[in-house]
Structure formats: structure tokens, C-alpha cells
Scaffold this motif. Structure first.
Motif, PDB file in Angstrom:
ATOM      1  N   GLU A   1      38.776  11.519  50.040  1.00  0.00           N
ATOM      2  CA  GLU A   1      38.383  12.065  51.332  1.00  0.00           C
ATOM      3  C   GLU A   1      37.696  11.010  52.189  1.00  0.00           C
ATOM      4  OE1 GLU A   1      37.070  12.830  48.432  1.00  0.00           O
ATOM      5  OE2 GLU A   1      34.884  12.690  48.519  1.00  0.00           O
TER       6      GLU A   1
ATOM      7  N   HIS B   1      42.316  20.422  49.720  1.00  0.00           N
ATOM      8  CA  HIS B   1      41.020  19.986  49.176  1.00  0.00           C
ATOM      9  C   HIS B   1      40.477  18.795  49.972  1.00  0.00           C
ATOM     10  CE1 HIS B   1      38.195  19.022  45.738  1.00  0.00           C
ATOM     11  NE2 HIS B   1      38.328  17.818  46.272  1.00  0.00           N
ATOM     12  N   GLU B   2      41.294  17.753  50.125  1.00  0.00           N
ATOM     13  CA  GLU B   2      40.809  16.540  50.809  1.00  0.00           C
ATOM     14  C   GLU B   2      40.505  16.817  52.276  1.00  0.00           C
ATOM     15  OE1 GLU B   2      39.941  14.317  48.920  1.00  0.00           O
ATOM     16  OE2 GLU B   2      41.114  14.872  47.164  1.00  0.00           O
TER      17      GLU B   2
ATOM     18  N   TYR C   1      34.322  19.927  38.855  1.00  0.00           N
ATOM     19  CA  TYR C   1      35.423  20.457  39.671  1.00  0.00           C
ATOM     20  C   TYR C   1      35.747  21.875  39.192  1.00  0.00           C
ATOM     21  CZ  TYR C   1      36.604  15.831  41.593  1.00  0.00           C
ATOM     22  OH  TYR C   1      36.585  14.648  42.253  1.00  0.00           O
TER      23      TYR C   1
ATOM     24  N   GLU D   1      32.258  18.997  45.430  1.00  0.00           N
ATOM     25  CA  GLU D   1      33.636  18.887  44.936  1.00  0.00           C
ATOM     26  C   GLU D   1      34.204  20.257  44.555  1.00  0.00           C
ATOM     27  OE1 GLU D   1      35.767  16.670  45.096  1.00  0.00           O
ATOM     28  OE2 GLU D   1      34.588  14.894  45.573  1.00  0.00           O
TER      29      GLU D   1
ATOM     30  N   HIS E   1      37.183  18.426  52.761  1.00  0.00           N
ATOM     31  CA  HIS E   1      36.092  17.458  52.556  1.00  0.00           C
ATOM     32  C   HIS E   1      35.573  16.889  53.878  1.00  0.00           C
ATOM     33  CE1 HIS E   1      35.141  16.791  48.401  1.00  0.00           C
ATOM     34  NE2 HIS E   1      36.328  16.374  48.037  1.00  0.00           N
TER      35      HIS E   1
HETATM   36 ZN    ZN Z   1      37.214  16.058  46.203  1.00  0.00          ZN
END
Ligand code: ZN
Length: 608
Positions: free
Chosen positions: A263, A290-291, A393, A324, A294
Motif C-alpha cells: 500500500e 485490501h491495498e 491478518y 492490516e 489502506h
Molecule cells: Zn495490508
């Protein structure tokens, strides 16, 4: 990026304005200037020249020891030599102060520092320079002047091979230069130089660039852009925010081992193996969501313990379960909202996540906060053993799910994880404040639910109590069913450090695997003819008791070998999320909100 509005300037202030402009210009001429030479791709050697402006006589230069992963990787190991001279070319003394810091003497009139650094570690976590391309995480390449880390930085590239282009979220300047307001921003901007493909699109007022470095037959740019449209629309509407004008997706789809995303504030770099992309395209949407999320959580909604970044040592933080793990929870809701994930597969993913946590004995000894703190040990194979550690995670994503359900319950459906993130965005990110790790998350969750949630954090975030799953899932009409399944047991466990090689961490005593000669510490290269990596767990899940498994290894002592043995079996607790019998209307309403990641719509109040 911030917008400044232009208003009429009273005449008296114009002189002051001109003076300020003058200062700004003076400051920009005092920028640290970097030139990175790409003359030697065959040997993976970058040559860096740093022009230090006038300043103190003694100047210190630091190369970060970590970046892109919460792991010390000592990038200085790749620095072949360092030298310095003054503006007229006279050599200046350079003295190493430790493995990653150098001091230049007599630099009051400015100095030219030069060094050579080797780069051959792939994206997104490494820096790679070869005859195909250059992918740069600049913190792994550029030393910074310790006394000028917060000053403007300018970088340019020289001897770029013919036909190569530069893609980066950095601000572009004349003459092929790129600038950043300081070192932190500079190194938060990955750079791809080569013959990539590019596409772009606009969505909701934001401009998005898509850069792909891969074989043209291995991906479909239109499909990727269609997926990105859905992700960015779902994410910005979920956060009711778009804190940027322009954002860049930088993809690599190598044929070899790959896997991971990194990210950044205005971009992300993501690598997915070309085979995985073809067979399981959902992987790309999952990593990308997900990224992308971020850009809020961790880049702007940022824990205090990661600021200011200490490039010379580990940055210990207890917040990665949130920064995360809950980023993965948010990515689940973004995919659900964007139509990239359906209800049943979502519940199936949750049940697999629960199984992953429950199957690790360390879930009773290591808390989510401790797992965050110990991130720096993840490079060690022993540490990754199920008896030793859990994943922030994995547990963090489940804590995001359960915190969301707890907030809904406490607020009678009027708030959810979405409001927690929006509250943190307003009260921390937008005010340029950093949140005090788990206490900051608790503060936000309590503010939006108007309830005491201390019990949640004490038991499941800093504590290691078993999570009573059904107490949480009941409110959305689901229950977790535990069963015993006979599963295939190949007789060993293996794990990898992000995109690193897969290492055997345990071999079952008197198993067929042991008999075949497999040993702890061996590197797994292939499983049944497929490169070990991102998809190996699915490959292992396809095995049945009695099947023959073929594992190509690089033995701890000795060369590559192919081992074959018969897969055994063992009983294992399995988990499945199923609808409760007789779901109430309240549960149905809660479930509908949950699957959109939204609070429940307030019923119109009856006139009294
Ligand atoms: Zn991540």
C-alpha cells in the motif's frame, strides 16, 4: 492532496505574499537532488548521485534498514561503495558510522555523494533492476540526509534504456524530474520503468491510472479496469470520502513465484502469479480491495506507534491487527458492495478464517496485539509455526467482523464498522492526528455505539480468550457449526514469508513424508508440478487420503530432489456458517445491513 481555495488578497498582503514566494523558491533550490543511473541492468547495479545543498559541515546519510515489510532487511548489504566530493570535485572524507549510516566531512559548501547499489528483489516488496524493467521502492535505494529528511526532494533517472517509460505517483516536473515534499512522501511512491501497458479511467471525480507489466496474453486490461471501477466506487462510497485527485494501480503478473500487495498513499503495487490470475481471478480483486482501502487505514488513519517512521530500527506497534486485519474486513465489505463477493462465498471465507485461527494452538497464547508487535519475527520459519504464532491478518480480520457485530448490537443496528472507520477518518486522519493504537479503535467504537466495549478489547484484542463465535453471529441469524472431518494429511507443514520461498516448518514423526526424506528447513519448490506459492494451500486442499504427492525440494543440505509419498489422513475440526432455524425479522434486517457493510436504515418515527 489538499485543495486550496483562491480568495481576493488585500493589497497590503501582496508584498508579504511575494516575500513568502521568494522563500519558497529559496527552499526548493535547497532540495536534495537524486540522480539514479540505469546504465547497468545486466548486473542489477544502480548508481546513485546525491546533490546535497549547502549546510552544516558534517552531514549524515542514512539508508533505511526496513521498508515495505515490517521486517529488518538491511538494504545497506547491497551498497558496494560510497564516495563524496565537493562542488569543485575535490574528494571529501566519508566515514561509516554503522552499517547503514555514513558521515561526510567538510560539506558546508554542498557535496556530491555517490554510491553503487545492487537491486534484484522482485515487486512489490523489493527493488528490481534487470534488462526487462526497473521496479523501485525508493527507501531501499536512496539514502536520506538525516538533517533534511523533511525538506523537498527531487529525483531523476539517467541512462534509461531505449523505449522505457517511467510510471510513478510522484509529481512530475520539467526535464524528466519528479519531486516530493519530503523523504517520507518520496519513498511512499513506487516507480516502474520499462515497457509496461497503461490504461486510465475516471470514477466519482477521481482519476485512476492502471499500469501493467506482464505478458500481454496473461491478462485482460478491460476486465481489470471493470473490476477497479467497482472497487473504487464501493470503497469511496463506503468511506464517503476521496482524499486524493489521482491514484495509481501498478500490477505485475509474473510467470514465476509472486504474491502480495504494497500500500501507498496515492498508489499500490501488486504482484499476482499469471497462472493464479487465470485460474482464480478473485485473488486480484481481494488483494486490490485490501491495498486500496489502506489509502485510508494505515496511510491516513495511522497509528501513533508508526510515526514518525524510524528507518534505522524496528517500529514496534500493537496496532497491525487493526491496520492490516481490519483492512481485510473492510475489503470484504467493499467486495460485497461492489458485487465482487456473494453472501455464501463470503460466509465460507469467514469459516475458513475461523478454522485457520482455531487450528493454531498459539491462539490461546499470543494475543492479536502481541502478534502485531512480533511482526518483525515473521521472516523466521520457526516463528511461523502454529504453536508459536497467530497471524494479525487472520485474527485481525475476524476481530473486524466481530467488532462490527458488537457495535451493531450495542447500537441497536444504528452503527457498524463503517461508522468506526468514518469516525477515525474525521477525528484522526482529517485532523492530521495519529490514533493511540487499540485505545484509539476502542474510543471510536464506543463513540459510534454509545456503549462500553472495554470487554471486547480486554478479552480478544489484548487478551487470548476463545472468541464465542455464535454470540456474535446470532444477531445476523447465523451459527457456526463445528464438525469432525477426515482430511488428507501430507505429513508436513510449510509456510512462507510473504513472497519468499516456502520452507518446511514441521514434519510429522513416522509419517510417509518423513520416510520419503523430507526435513524441516527444506525449501519447497513445487507441489504436484505447480510452483509453490500463493495457490499451494488450494493445491494441498485438493489432495485425498491415498493420493500420491510429488514435492520438489531444495534440501537443507544438498541440491534439488523430487520426493514422492502417499498422503495419509487425520481427523480435524471443521467449521461452517449456516442459517439459524427460524430467523427473526430483526436478524434478517441486521443481516441485510451487514452484507452491505451498512448500519440499518432508521425506521421513520411514529407520530405520537
Ligand atoms: Zn495490508
Amino acid at each position: 492532496m489538499r485543495h486550496s481555495t483562491l480568495t481576493a488578497v488585500p493589497a497590503r498582503q501582496i508584498l508579504r505574499f511575494v516575500l513568502l514566494m521568494g522563500m519558497a523558491l529559496a527552499r526548493s533550490s535547497a532540495a536534495t537532488n537524486y540522480t539514479i543511473s540505469l546504465a547497468n541492468p545486466q548486473q542489477h547495479l544502480l548508481e546513485v548521485q546525491i546533490l546535497l545543498p549547502e549546510g552544516a559541515a558534517q552531514r549524515q546519510l542514512q539508508l533505511p534498514v526496513w521498508n515495505a515489510l515490517y521486517q529488518v532487511r538491511d538494504f545497506a548489504q547491497y551498497v558496494n561503495w560510497v564516495r563524496a566530493k565537493d562542488r569543485s570535485g575535490h574528494p571529501l572524507a566519508v566515514r561509516a558510522l554503522d552499517t547503514s549510516r555514513w558521515q561526510v566531512a567538510d560539506a558546508q559548501g554542498g557535496a556530491v555523494v555517490e554510491y553503487q547499489i545492487f537491486a534484484d528483489s522482485p515487486a512489490p516488496f523489493g527493488t528490481q533492476f534487470n534488462s526487462h524493467h526497473a521496479f523501485l521502492n525508493l527507501a531501499e535505494v536512496l539514502m536520506y540526509p538525516v538533517d533534511a529528511r523533511n525538506q523537498p526532494m527531487v529525483v531523476r533517472f539517467s541512462q534509461v534504456p531505449g523505449g522505457w517509460q517511467v510510471a510513478t505517483p510522484l509529481t512530475s516536473m520539467p526535464e524528466g524530474r519528479f519531486s516530493a515534499e519530503n523523504y517520507d512522501r518520496l519513498v511512499d511512491s513506487p516507480i516502474e520503468i520499462g515497457g509496461f501497458q497503461e490504461s486510465d479511467f475516471d470514477e466519482g471525480g477521481g482519476h485512476y491510472r492502471v499500469i501493467v507489466d506482464a505478458e500481454s496474453g496473461d491478462y485482460d486490461m478491460e476486465k481489470i479496469a471493470a473490476m477497479l471501477h467497482k472497487i473504487v466506487a464501493a470503497a469511496t462510497s463506503w468511506m464517503e470520502d476521496r482524499p486524493f485527485d489521482s491514484y495509481m494501480f501498478l500490477y505485475h503478473f509474473p510467470r514465476g513465484p509472486a504474491g502480495g500487495g504494497m500500500e501507498h498513499s496515492y498508489s499500490t503495487a501488486i504482484s499476482v502469479n499469471a497462472d493464479v490470475l487465470a485460474r482464480a481471478p478473485d485473488v486480484l480483486a481481494s488483494v486490490t480491495a485490501h491495498e486500496f482501502f489502506h489509502l485510508w487505514n494505515v496511510k491516513r488513519i495511522r497509528p501513533k506507534t508508526l510515526e514518525p517512521v524510524d528507518y534505522s530500527h524496528e517500529n514496534y506497534t500493537r496496532a497491525l491487527w487493526f491496520s492490516e486485519g481490519c483492512t481485510s474486513t473492510a475489503a470484504d465489505f467493499i467486495r460485497l458492495r461492489g458485487g465482487l463477493l456473494e453472501e455464501r462465498p463470503f460466509e465460507h471465507e469467514l469459516a475458513s478464517g475461523i478454522a485457520e485461527l482455531e487450528h493454531r494452538p498459539a491462539h490461546l497464547t499470543q494475543s492479536a496485539e502481541e502478534s502485531s508487535l512480533d511482526a518483525w519475527l515473521e521472516g523466521e520459519a520457526y516463528y511461523r509455526r502454529p504453536e508459536r504464532s497467530i497471524s494479525y491478518y487472520n485474527k485481525g480480520e475476524l476481530l473486524g467482523i466481530t467488532l462490527d457485530l458488537a457495535v451493531r448490537e450495542a447500537s441497536h443496528g444504528q452503527a457498524s464498522l463503517r461508522e468506526v472507520f468514518q469516525w477515525m477518518n474525521q477525528n484522526y486522519a482529517k485532523k492530521d492526528r495519529f490514533f493511540p493504537d487499540s485505545d484509539g479503535v476502542r474510543e471510536a467504537a464506543e463513540a459510534v455505539s454509545h456503549a462500553d466495549l472495554g470487554w471486547f478489547f480486554a478479552k480478544y484484542v489484548s487478551g487470548t480468550e476463545e472468541i464465542p463465535w455464535n454470540d456474535f453471529f446470532r444477531s445476523v441469524g447465523l451459527r457456526l457449526i463445528e464438525g469432525t472431518t477426515t482430511v488428507a494429511d501430507a505429513g508436513f507443514t510449510a509456510s512462507r514469508n510473504f513472497d519468499g520461498p516456502m520452507a518446511v516448518t514441521a514434519v510429522t514423526t513416522s509419517s510417509e513424508a518423513e520416510g520419503a526424506g523430507l526435513q524441516v528447513g527444506d525449501t519447497v519448490l513445487e507441489i504436484n508440478g505447480k510452483t509453490a506459492g500463493q495457490e499451494s494451500s488450494q493445491e494441498m486442499a485438493r489432495l485425498n487420503p491415498g493420493d500420491t504427492i510429488t514435492v520438489k525440494i531444495r534440501a537443507r543440505r544438498g541440491g534439488e530432489r523430487e520426493l514422492k509419498w502417499k498422503v495419509g489422513s487425520r481427523d480435524e475440526i471443521s467449521y461452517e456458517l449456516r442459517d439459524m432455524d427460524n430467523i427473526t425479522r430483526e436478524q434478517r434486517t441486521r443481516r441485510a445491513g451487514w452484507l452491505k457493510g451498512e448500519a440499518e436504515v432508521l425506521q421513520a418515527t411514529q407520530p405520537r
